[in-house]
Each structure stands twice: as structure tokens, then as C-alpha cells.
Design a protein around this motif. Structure first.
Motif, PDB file in Angstrom:
ATOM      1  N   ARG A   7       0.851  -1.187   0.000  1.00 28.50           N
ATOM      2  CA  ARG A   7       0.000   0.000   0.000  1.00 28.50           C
ATOM      3  C   ARG A   7       0.883   1.231   0.000  1.00 28.50           C
ATOM      4  N   GLY A   8       0.778   2.046  -1.014  1.00 28.81           N
ATOM      5  CA  GLY A   8       1.562   3.269  -1.100  1.00 28.81           C
ATOM      6  C   GLY A   8       1.123   4.320  -0.101  1.00 28.81           C
ATOM      7  N   ASP A   9      -0.103   4.188   0.378  1.00 22.61           N
ATOM      8  CA  ASP A   9      -0.664   5.157   1.315  1.00 22.61           C
ATOM      9  C   ASP A   9      -0.675   4.612   2.745  1.00 22.61           C
ATOM     10  N   ALA A  10       0.227   3.703   3.050  1.00 23.91           N
ATOM     11  CA  ALA A  10       0.204   2.975   4.319  1.00 23.91           C
ATOM     12  C   ALA A  10       0.249   3.902   5.537  1.00 23.91           C
ATOM     13  N   GLU A  11       1.122   4.877   5.518  1.00 27.29           N
ATOM     14  CA  GLU A  11       1.258   5.752   6.686  1.00 27.29           C
ATOM     15  C   GLU A  11      -0.002   6.578   6.915  1.00 27.29           C
ATOM     16  N   GLU A  12      -0.526   7.155   5.853  1.00 31.38           N
ATOM     17  CA  GLU A  12      -1.744   7.963   5.972  1.00 31.38           C
ATOM     18  C   GLU A  12      -2.946   7.096   6.364  1.00 31.38           C
ATOM     19  N   LEU A  13      -3.030   5.911   5.806  1.00 32.74           N
ATOM     20  CA  LEU A  13      -4.117   4.992   6.127  1.00 32.74           C
ATOM     21  C   LEU A  13      -4.052   4.553   7.586  1.00 32.74           C
ATOM     22  N   ARG A  15      -2.706   6.189  10.039  1.00 30.49           N
ATOM     23  CA  ARG A  15      -3.062   7.351  10.858  1.00 30.49           C
ATOM     24  C   ARG A  15      -4.586   7.522  10.899  1.00 30.49           C
TER      25      ARG A  15
END
Length: 64
Positions: A7-13, A15
């Protein structure tokens, strides 16, 4: 875990999921209503794209 799945959006997801969890817990304790925690869980599953799989699991579980 999310990053390992690519997932490229792992950190934002992650959070966003933590915000849902924290908010669900706070509102459950404030209002003494566990429906807030359940709603937070539903929203987290939607963020993860798991809502369809969870609904199917619920159908299978209830048919037993």
C-alpha cells in the motif's frame, strides 16, 4: 503491515485508522454507547477495502 502489502498510502491509512479507533473509544466512553466503536470499526474496514468481505463473513456466520 500495510506497507508490506504494497500500500503506497500505508502511513496515511494507518493514521486514519488510529483516529477512528481513538474517536470511537472516546465517544463510546463519553456517551456510554458501544455503537460508536462499532461504527468506527465499520469505517476502518471501509478504509481498508474490507467491507464486502466482512459483509460476506457476517452472512456465512449467521447462516450456521
Amino acid at each position: 503491515m500495510l506497507a508490506q502489502e504494497g500500500r503506497g498510502d500505508a502511513e496515511e491509512l494507518a493514521r486514519g485508522i488510529m483516529l477512528l479507533l481513538d474517536g470511537g473509544i472516546v465517544l463510546t466512553l463519553t456517551h456510554r454507547d458501544p455503537a460508536y466503536a462499532r461504527s468506527a470499526g465499520t469505517a476502518a474496514r471501509r478504509l481498508l477495502g474490507c467491507e464486502r468481505a466482512h459483509s460476506e463473513l457476517r452472512i456465512v456466520s449467521s447462516s450456521r
